[in-house]
Design a protein around this motif. Structure first.
Motif, short mmCIF file in Angstrom:
data_model
loop_
_atom_site.label_atom_id
_atom_site.label_comp_id
_atom_site.label_asym_id
_atom_site.label_seq_id
_atom_site.Cartn_x
_atom_site.Cartn_y
_atom_site.Cartn_z
N MET A 107 0.93 -1.31 -0.12
CA MET A 107 0.00 0.21 0.03
C MET A 107 0.79 1.44 -0.11
N ASN A 108 2.01 1.12 -0.62
CA ASN A 108 2.83 2.44 -1.03
C ASN A 108 2.12 3.57 -1.13
N SER A 109 2.38 4.69 -0.43
CA SER A 109 1.30 5.87 -0.51
C SER A 109 2.28 7.32 -0.47
N ARG A 119 -7.35 11.69 14.01
CA ARG A 119 -7.75 13.15 13.75
C ARG A 119 -6.48 13.94 12.99
N ALA A 120 -5.85 13.47 12.22
CA ALA A 120 -4.76 14.01 11.17
C ALA A 120 -5.54 15.15 10.17
N VAL A 121 -4.66 15.93 9.70
CA VAL A 121 -5.14 16.89 8.77
C VAL A 121 -4.45 17.05 7.57
N VAL A 122 -4.67 16.85 6.40
CA VAL A 122 -3.84 16.75 5.21
C VAL A 122 -4.59 17.80 4.55
N GLU A 123 -3.85 19.07 4.29
CA GLU A 123 -4.46 20.01 3.69
C GLU A 123 -3.69 21.13 2.61
N ASN A 124 -4.39 21.24 1.55
CA ASN A 124 -3.43 22.45 0.71
C ASN A 124 -2.25 21.65 0.23
N ASN A 125 -2.22 20.57 -0.10
CA ASN A 125 -1.14 19.85 -0.67
C ASN A 125 -1.11 19.26 -1.97
N ARG A 126 -0.12 18.86 -2.79
CA ARG A 126 -0.31 18.52 -4.19
C ARG A 126 0.42 17.17 -4.03
N LEU A 127 -0.34 16.34 -4.33
CA LEU A 127 0.26 14.78 -4.49
C LEU A 127 0.33 14.32 -5.80
N GLU A 128 1.59 13.72 -6.27
CA GLU A 128 1.34 13.42 -7.72
C GLU A 128 2.41 11.98 -7.79
N GLU A 129 2.13 11.19 -8.87
CA GLU A 129 3.00 10.13 -9.28
C GLU A 129 3.23 9.33 -7.97
N ASN A 130 2.34 9.26 -7.10
CA ASN A 130 2.15 8.08 -5.92
C ASN A 130 1.25 6.91 -6.32
N LEU A 131 1.73 5.67 -5.90
CA LEU A 131 0.84 4.73 -5.97
C LEU A 131 -0.73 4.83 -5.45
N PHE A 132 -0.79 5.18 -4.27
CA PHE A 132 -1.73 5.77 -3.70
C PHE A 132 -1.55 7.29 -3.23
N GLY A 133 -2.47 8.06 -3.31
CA GLY A 133 -2.24 9.35 -2.93
C GLY A 133 -2.29 9.42 -1.59
N ILE A 134 -3.19 9.24 -0.47
CA ILE A 134 -3.49 9.18 0.86
C ILE A 134 -4.09 7.98 1.09
N TYR A 135 -3.54 7.30 2.05
CA TYR A 135 -4.12 5.90 2.60
C TYR A 135 -4.43 6.27 4.03
N VAL A 136 -5.70 6.27 4.49
CA VAL A 136 -6.23 6.52 5.82
C VAL A 136 -6.66 4.91 6.21
#
Length: 454
Positions: A107-109, A119-136
């Motif tokens: 699950m590489n992310s 209660r993590a906060v992931v905001e205003n980022n740019r994610l590119e060229e990832n296998l999974f962008g964000i894995y919760v």
């Protein structure tokens, strides 16, 4: 005892004030190991990245804010997770995060939120060229907001790419105001509950939103443009699906498979040519006709959805105030779906308004109000807004064509015209199927989905 009762709150307040006062801002530069800076940080600190490219594979194990500005890039170099979060209440903001590993089983992310990263906060980022962008991965109460998430594209199979955001057993998660492009699914959720996916945009993916075994949740205010399927809702109960748009998605606007007790209200599914859409299924470019290369024509000769809505083994749902327009089939209804309320919807210009596979009679009206059908040449002599006669979308000829498509060559023959005339004169000849006993004489207002409230 009285003195002790006064001292304890004072001590707690002092400890909190001291913790806040000692929070620090640590600055990181690209020519120094970022992990070393994170390891020096204390709970509550802010780690700020100066412009530059940082080596990924970092691990955040304390409550802190990791932030950057223009030019701050974290690269995984094609191995593992770029960021792994294990501490609760971590914020990741304003960073470009790219190039995770390609191991689906691991699950590489770009960002991997462990179960303990609540209660993590992931905001205003740019994610590119990832296998999974964000894995919760079980991180309860997390928020993913205002990110641009672009998955892998080109040179591989869609099934071998990951999702923009994946959720597993992660209740009370909000995913809002993000833009998703490329990769497999925009948002995929499994075995979760009480999540909200609102105001997101999806382009160039397989399924915009893909639900599996996720209950008591909401999908509202999202826009899916030119994907294979807009919203795939499977094995989930008690959902609210409201004010979403499916615009020229290829196969289905909304697909329901064993989804029960949902409210489907104010959604709009529209077919049409696939022009001016960013991205494709695999290669990332539109063809010379402005179409996605693997988009097949819809049954009406256009290039919108083959089916606006597909309903399979789906029970006790309320479909209200939706707009289904210019699809090959407006609603494909099959496999014993029971107890559904379908009223106040508009079926506009679909080649086949309804395909019903079954023998029972189903009345798509309730409380004296049905749906609007653009091909219903009805009258309203008393001016009550309802047609004076019931509407049947299908007849014996339709059933013959479903089972023997080659019979289409006879569709304009005198024999077929006589058969349809006979059915109109003798309603008992009609097969069991969908009937709208109180069809609307004019369409309800076309939904213009507004941004959903948070």
């Amino acid at each position: 005892m009285l003195l002790l009762s006064r001292l304890i709150p004072a001590a707690i307040f002092a400890a909190g004030a001291f913790g806040s006062a000692t929070a620090a801002e640590l600055k990181a530069v690209a020519d120094q190991p970022l992990q070393a800076v994170l390891d020096r940080a204390q709970d509550g600190d802010v780690v700020k990245l100066a412009p530059g490219v940082y080596k990924g594979g970092i691990r955040i194990d304390r409550r802190l804010v990791l932030t950057g500005g223009s030019g701050a890039v974290l690269s995984g170099g094609g191995a593992g997770n770029v960021i792994t979060v294990v501490a609760p209440e971590v914020t990741i903001r304003g960073i470009t995060i790219r190039e995770s590993g390609r191991d689906l089983q691991a699950m590489n992310s770009g960002i991997f939120l462990e179960k303990t990263a609540e209660r993590a906060v992931v905001e205003n980022n740019r994610l590119e060229e990832n296998l999974f962008g964000i894995y919760v991965h079980g991180a309860t109460g997390s928020r993913v907001e205002r990110n641009v998430i672009e998955g892998l594209r080109g040179g591989g199979r869609r099934s071998e790419t990951g999702n923009g955001v994946s959720l597993w057993n992660a209740p009370d998660v909000i995913i809002a105001d993000n833009t998703f492009r490329f990769g497999r699914d925009g948002i995929f959720t499994i075995s979760s509950r009480k999540d909200r996916f609102i105001n997101n945009r999806f382009e160039g993916v397989r399924f915009a939103v893909h639900y599996m075994y996720t209950n008591d949740s909401e999908v509202s205010g999202n826009v899916s443009v030119g994907n294979t399927v807009g919203y795939a809702i499977m094995y989930s109960n008690r959902l609210v699906i409201r004010n979403n748009v499916s615009d020229r998605d290829r196969d289905y606007g909304i697909l329901f498979n064993y989804a029960n007790y949902a409210e489907i209200d104010g959604n709009r599914v529209t077919g049409g040519p696939l022009d001016n859409i960013a991205g494709t299924r695999e290669e990332g470019a539109l063809d010379e006709k402005g179409m996605l290369p693997d988009a097949r024509p819809a049954q009406d000769g256009g290039s919108g959805p083959g089916k606006c809505v597909f309903i399979y083994n789906t029970n006790h749902n309320k479909f209200r105030n939706n707009w289904f327009e210019r699809c090959g089939i407006g609603v494909h209804f099959t496999a014993g779906s029971e107890g559904n309320e379908i009223t106040g919807n508009a079926f506009i210009g679909n080649r086949n308004q309804v395909k019903y596979v079954g023998t029972r009679d189903l009345d798509w009206s309730k409380g004296g109000r049905g749906n609007y059908w653009s091909d219903n040449p009805a009258f309203d002599l008393n001016g009550d807004g309802l047609a004076d006669t019931a509407y049947r979308p299908n007849d014996l000829v339709d059933r013959v064509l479903w089972t023997a498509p080659s019979a289409k060559v006879l569709i304009n023959s005198p024999a077929v015209q006589v058969l349809r005339w006979a059915q109109a004169q003798f309603p008992a000849l009609y097969p069991g199927g969908v009937v709208d006993s109180h069809p609307l004489i004019a369409p309800p207002p076309k939904p213009s989905p507004e941004r959903s409230r948070r």
